[in-house]
Design a protein around this motif. Structure first.
Motif, PDB file in Angstrom:
ATOM      1  N   GLU A  54       0.821  -1.204   0.000  1.00 42.72           N
ATOM      2  CA  GLU A  54       0.000   0.000   0.000  1.00 42.72           C
ATOM      3  C   GLU A  54       0.861   1.261   0.000  1.00 42.72           C
ATOM      4  O   GLU A  54       0.549   2.237  -0.695  1.00 42.72           O
ATOM      5  N   ARG A  55       1.948   1.240   0.765  1.00 43.39           N
ATOM      6  CA  ARG A  55       2.779   2.438   0.854  1.00 43.39           C
ATOM      7  C   ARG A  55       3.381   2.812  -0.487  1.00 43.39           C
ATOM      8  O   ARG A  55       3.345   3.989  -0.899  1.00 43.39           O
ATOM      9  N   SER A  56       3.938   1.846  -1.206  1.00 47.65           N
ATOM     10  CA  SER A  56       4.572   2.155  -2.489  1.00 47.65           C
ATOM     11  C   SER A  56       3.531   2.580  -3.526  1.00 47.65           C
ATOM     12  O   SER A  56       3.807   3.441  -4.372  1.00 47.65           O
ATOM     13  N   ALA A  57       2.338   1.984  -3.473  1.00 47.17           N
ATOM     14  CA  ALA A  57       1.278   2.380  -4.399  1.00 47.17           C
ATOM     15  C   ALA A  57       0.863   3.827  -4.150  1.00 47.17           C
ATOM     16  O   ALA A  57       0.703   4.622  -5.088  1.00 47.17           O
ATOM     17  N   ARG A  58       0.692   4.164  -2.889  1.00 48.63           N
ATOM     18  CA  ARG A  58       0.307   5.541  -2.552  1.00 48.63           C
ATOM     19  C   ARG A  58       1.430   6.523  -2.885  1.00 48.63           C
ATOM     20  O   ARG A  58       1.168   7.670  -3.262  1.00 48.63           O
ATOM     21  N   ASP A  59       2.666   6.082  -2.753  1.00 52.44           N
ATOM     22  CA  ASP A  59       3.802   6.941  -3.112  1.00 52.44           C
ATOM     23  C   ASP A  59       3.770   7.274  -4.606  1.00 52.44           C
ATOM     24  O   ASP A  59       4.041   8.420  -5.005  1.00 52.44           O
ATOM     25  N   LEU A  60       3.450   6.282  -5.437  1.00 49.68           N
ATOM     26  CA  LEU A  60       3.365   6.535  -6.871  1.00 49.68           C
ATOM     27  C   LEU A  60       2.243   7.520  -7.172  1.00 49.68           C
ATOM     28  O   LEU A  60       2.424   8.471  -7.948  1.00 49.68           O
ATOM     29  N   TYR A  99      -4.747  -2.515  -5.624  1.00 48.65           N
ATOM     30  CA  TYR A  99      -3.856  -1.463  -6.110  1.00 48.65           C
ATOM     31  C   TYR A  99      -4.664  -0.252  -6.579  1.00 48.65           C
ATOM     32  O   TYR A  99      -4.285   0.902  -6.330  1.00 48.65           O
ATOM     33  N   ALA A 100      -5.780  -0.507  -7.261  1.00 51.93           N
ATOM     34  CA  ALA A 100      -6.647   0.594  -7.694  1.00 51.93           C
ATOM     35  C   ALA A 100      -7.191   1.360  -6.494  1.00 51.93           C
ATOM     36  O   ALA A 100      -7.245   2.595  -6.503  1.00 51.93           O
ATOM     37  N   GLY A 101      -7.582   0.643  -5.452  1.00 52.75           N
ATOM     38  CA  GLY A 101      -8.064   1.295  -4.250  1.00 52.75           C
ATOM     39  C   GLY A 101      -7.004   2.158  -3.596  1.00 52.75           C
ATOM     40  O   GLY A 101      -7.277   3.278  -3.140  1.00 52.75           O
ATOM     41  N   TRP A 102      -5.767   1.675  -3.543  1.00 49.99           N
ATOM     42  CA  TRP A 102      -4.671   2.424  -2.922  1.00 49.99           C
ATOM     43  C   TRP A 102      -4.311   3.670  -3.714  1.00 49.99           C
ATOM     44  O   TRP A 102      -3.941   4.689  -3.138  1.00 49.99           O
ATOM     45  N   THR A 103      -4.386   3.593  -5.059  1.00 50.78           N
ATOM     46  CA  THR A 103      -3.947   4.709  -5.900  1.00 50.78           C
ATOM     47  C   THR A 103      -5.078   5.633  -6.310  1.00 50.78           C
ATOM     48  O   THR A 103      -4.827   6.694  -6.889  1.00 50.78           O
ATOM     49  N   GLY A 104      -6.329   5.241  -6.040  1.00 50.07           N
ATOM     50  CA  GLY A 104      -7.459   6.062  -6.438  1.00 50.07           C
ATOM     51  C   GLY A 104      -7.860   5.898  -7.887  1.00 50.07           C
ATOM     52  O   GLY A 104      -8.633   6.712  -8.419  1.00 50.07           O
ATOM     53  N   ALA A 105      -7.368   4.862  -8.560  1.00 52.09           N
ATOM     54  CA  ALA A 105      -7.741   4.626  -9.956  1.00 52.09           C
ATOM     55  C   ALA A 105      -9.216   4.278 -10.063  1.00 52.09           C
ATOM     56  O   ALA A 105      -9.737   3.499  -9.267  1.00 52.09           O
ATOM     57  N   SER A 106      -9.883   4.826 -11.059  1.00 53.83           N
ATOM     58  CA  SER A 106     -11.311   4.565 -11.231  1.00 53.83           C
ATOM     59  C   SER A 106     -11.580   3.368 -12.133  1.00 53.83           C
ATOM     60  O   SER A 106     -12.709   2.862 -12.167  1.00 53.83           O
ATOM     61  N   ILE A 107     -10.544   2.906 -12.865  1.00 55.45           N
ATOM     62  CA  ILE A 107     -10.719   1.822 -13.829  1.00 55.45           C
ATOM     63  C   ILE A 107      -9.689   0.725 -13.587  1.00 55.45           C
ATOM     64  O   ILE A 107      -8.506   0.992 -13.340  1.00 55.45           O
TER      65      ILE A 107
END
Length: 301
Positions: A54-60, A99-107
């Protein structure tokens, strides 16, 4: 429509790394990301990092936000129903959703490509031949039902993180034309699962396309939640019963994106127009040309 960069070549001086769909290393992105933003993109498509936490995904996501960009789409794939590879494909889908949840991706984009039954046999390449391994032509109704069951499970998981799954119309998969894709979506029956009407994948699947680009986009536009856009020139060799294809910027190929954009607008599509980038040469210049062409069509009265 919003504009997403589905990059395919990430070579950017001084980095020579060329991994499909991956941005340059972080050390080079301070020069790369401002260029992507200046072209007019608001988001990028990223491949799912199966090792990421989660940390690295949010960092990206935070790094992209610093340059005015979002993670618009997370990309993975695989035949969820396949007897041998299905378990790994489902695990990858679950990681993609997290990963989508961690990064806020909608798709969450998925291509349901089946491993070739005979890797060295006819149709293994799934481009320009008379046959294609893993295609809807050879699928049974039970294949559709089983795939739909797994997609229904994934679709509910995606809804829980505020995202939707896009089934990419893709060669060598059960969803390789508009008829097959719509049948699969009807079996799934969830608003959180829709189509990615990738016209290039229909065009280069067989020696002769299953359907015209115009018929495909007209049928799929009402069910679209994401949209990969690339263009091709077809070179047909009748004596070989083969077609070969050259990737070109959007205004230079055989697919009529003026018609396609009109069809998507008429259907009320408000999602991402994702430029699926060049894989050779100066990709940023080629992809800028594709984007400027698309922006001109999107802005017309």
């Amino acid at each position: 429509m919003k504009l997403c960069y589905a990059l395919r070549r990430g070579v950017f001086y001084p980095s020579q790394r060329d991994e499909f769909g991956e941005m340059p290393p972080r050390s080079e992105r301070r020069g790369y990301l401002p260029l992507v933003k200046s072209m007019g993109f608001s988001a990028v498509e990223v491949g799912v990092d199966e090792e990421a936490d989660e940390r690295s995904a949010r960092d990206l996501a935070s790094e992209l936000h610093d340059y005015g960009l979002d993670v618009g789409c997370v990309r993975a794939g695989g035949a969820l129903h396949h007897a041998l590879s299905g378990t790994r494909a489902r695990q990858k889908m679950e990681r993609e959703i997290r990963y989508a949840g961690w990064t806020g991706a909608s798709i969450i984009n998925t291509a349901l490509v089946t491993p070739p039954t005979h890797p060295s046999g006819p149709g293994a390449g799934r481009q320009g031949e008379q046959v294609s391994q893993g295609a809807s032509r050879t699928a049974s109704e039970q294949d559709f039902v089983s795939m739909a069951e797994h997609l229904r499970t994934a679709g509910r998981m995606a809804a829980d993180v505020g995202a939707r799954i896009s089934i990419e119309v893709h060669q060598g998969s059960i969803a390789d034309n508009s008829t097959a894709t719509l049948h699969l979506l009807d079996l799934v029956g969830l608003d959180s699962v829709g189509a990615n009407p990738d016209l290039g994948n229909i065009y280069w699947h067989y020696e002769h396309p299953d359907e015209t680009s115009e018929a495909a986009i007209d049928a799929l536009a009402p069910r679209a939640v994401y949209w990969h856009c690339k263009n091709l020139r077809r070179i047909h060799i009748p004596d070989l019963h083969r077609s070969f294809f050259e990737r070109v910027p959007l205004p230079d190929g055989d697919i009529d994106y003026r018609f396609a954009i009109s069809a998507m607008q008429a259907a009320g599509y408000a999602g991402y127009f994702a430029v699926e980038g060049a894989q050779k040469g100066d990709q940023l210049s080629q992809d800028r040309r594709s984007l400027e062409y698309a922006m001109g069509l999107l802005a017309r009265d």
